[in-house]
Design an enzyme around this catalytic site. Sequence first.
Site, PDB file in Angstrom:
ATOM      1  N   TYR A 124       0.751  -1.100   0.023  1.00 52.33           N
ATOM      2  CA  TYR A 124      -0.060   0.058   0.040  1.00 52.33           C
ATOM      3  C   TYR A 124       0.888   1.179  -0.060  1.00 52.33           C
ATOM      4  O   TYR A 124       0.152   2.375  -0.202  1.00 52.33           O
ATOM      5  CB  TYR A 124      -0.788  -0.096   1.198  1.00 52.33           C
ATOM      6  CG  TYR A 124      -2.336  -0.401   1.087  1.00 52.33           C
ATOM      7  CD1 TYR A 124      -2.464  -1.836   0.913  1.00 52.33           C
ATOM      8  CD2 TYR A 124      -3.355   0.180   0.945  1.00 52.33           C
ATOM      9  CE1 TYR A 124      -3.671  -2.360   0.538  1.00 52.33           C
ATOM     10  CE2 TYR A 124      -4.717  -0.225   0.648  1.00 52.33           C
ATOM     11  CZ  TYR A 124      -4.789  -1.643   0.570  1.00 52.33           C
ATOM     12  OH  TYR A 124      -6.168  -1.868   0.551  1.00 52.33           O
ATOM     13  N   LYS A 187       3.293 -14.385   5.656  1.00 50.40           N
ATOM     14  CA  LYS A 187       3.568 -15.174   4.768  1.00 50.40           C
ATOM     15  C   LYS A 187       4.972 -15.415   4.658  1.00 50.40           C
ATOM     16  O   LYS A 187       5.821 -15.374   3.506  1.00 50.40           O
ATOM     17  CB  LYS A 187       3.140 -14.884   3.396  1.00 50.40           C
ATOM     18  CG  LYS A 187       3.360 -15.801   2.376  1.00 50.40           C
ATOM     19  CD  LYS A 187       2.249 -17.054   2.219  1.00 50.40           C
ATOM     20  CE  LYS A 187       2.392 -18.194   1.342  1.00 50.40           C
ATOM     21  NZ  LYS A 187       1.520 -19.534   1.479  1.00 50.40           N
ATOM     22  N   ASP A 221      -2.419 -17.936   4.264  1.00 49.59           N
ATOM     23  CA  ASP A 221      -3.431 -18.772   3.383  1.00 49.59           C
ATOM     24  C   ASP A 221      -3.861 -19.637   4.660  1.00 49.59           C
ATOM     25  O   ASP A 221      -5.349 -19.742   4.770  1.00 49.59           O
ATOM     26  CB  ASP A 221      -2.694 -19.359   2.411  1.00 49.59           C
ATOM     27  CG  ASP A 221      -1.270 -20.008   2.754  1.00 49.59           C
ATOM     28  OD1 ASP A 221      -0.673 -19.532   3.745  1.00 49.59           O
ATOM     29  OD2 ASP A 221      -0.583 -20.728   2.032  1.00 49.59           O
ATOM     30  N   ASP A 245      -6.032  -5.941   4.993  1.00 51.37           N
ATOM     31  CA  ASP A 245      -7.086  -5.268   4.350  1.00 51.37           C
ATOM     32  C   ASP A 245      -8.160  -6.542   3.582  1.00 51.37           C
ATOM     33  O   ASP A 245      -9.347  -6.481   3.734  1.00 51.37           O
ATOM     34  CB  ASP A 245      -6.597  -4.672   3.215  1.00 51.37           C
ATOM     35  CG  ASP A 245      -7.646  -3.970   1.857  1.00 51.37           C
ATOM     36  OD1 ASP A 245      -8.768  -3.645   2.814  1.00 51.37           O
ATOM     37  OD2 ASP A 245      -7.374  -3.968   0.759  1.00 51.37           O
TER      38      ASP A 245
END
Length: 350
Positions: A124, A187, A221, A245
């Site tokens: 972002y 991740k 995930d 988000d």
Amino acid sequence: MTYKITLIPGDGTGPEITETVVNVLENTGVKFDWEIVNAGIDIMQKEGTPLPDNVLQSIKKNKIALKGPITTPIGTGFRSVNVAIRKELDLYACLRPCKIYKGVKSKFDAVDLIIVRENTEDLYAGVEFAQDSHEADTIIAHAQNKIRPHSAISIKPISAFGTERIVRYAFEYALKNNRKKVTAVAKANIMKYTDGLFYETARKVAKDYENKISYEERLVDNMCMQLVQKPQDYDVLVLPNLYGDILSDLCAGLVGGLGVAPGANIGDNYAVFEASHGSAPKYKGLNKVNPVAMILSAKLMLEHIGEKEAAQRLEKAVAEVIAQQKHTTYDLGGNAGTKEIGQAIIDKLK
Ligand code: NAD
């Protein structure tokens, strides 16, 4: 005491939602002196910018703002006003409570979790290089055949500074609100440097809260699967910007949709309270959309300014109206309009 607060009605369905929310707030017994300033696509046509200077000046002066949603015009060269406000005021913590109220259609009975999303870094940050630009080609040349020629490139910055303060915010929030567990989500098995730094920093912060708040990690995930299978197992989630988000909307879906998903953007000096949802422009002027998400954002604002009792009464009134299912908007299965559900909440407050 009267609270001077910056009010940004926004655009699309923002002004009609904001009008209802202000009416509701004025019935909580708390006194407000609203300073109304305009941002968004309507003011852009008049002033040539969707974020006139007086908007940030007003928030800097009053420290607190309540904001309706604002459209991000596509293809005009303007980046999101919402992102610009968060960056300009260093509102680094985005708080998104996701709670099931009785009467809301959901596959689950009891979800009550808080998403704490980092608001200033990550993909972002807006550092992007177009296909065939000098910058993109330079990075491609340094990437040892890992990037296909003619790729566009976005940069993902994650710092120890940014991570430390957001994770600390999450733990402090947990302490103050009687929460038991913080889960850091990233991740790091794939993004070893950026998400790796996020975990490494989070672990250091977690040590300061040992024996008070428990700490765990989930890969993003796996987190998505866990949330749709057993959301009741989670308490406070802390995430970098983009995962935060995406998971905010996922969790909004778990608890009845965007119409009931509040939010707050908080920094060390300023705070802006706004719903998670956008301007829903297709419903503009129809008195149709649900103001509850912004009302619950206003409830967070009441807590922030120390009006805890009024905040509790407001949440109770909202919960009763949703539970009764007589005056709910279309997204909650009813046919009341924005104003009508607002009036039903005011009736409960009286
Ligand atoms: P959106 O949240 O505006 O709407 C998506 C759909 O969700 C709507 O069509 C509607 O079906 C439903 N919905 C949203 N809010 C609702 C409410 N209060 N009550 C009932 N149903 C509701 O998302 P979008 O269409 O992707 O975005 C529209 C614009 O808003 C875009 O320009 C986007 O950039 C902007 N946006 C702004 C903010 C913000 O101001 N903080 C946040 C997200 C999106």
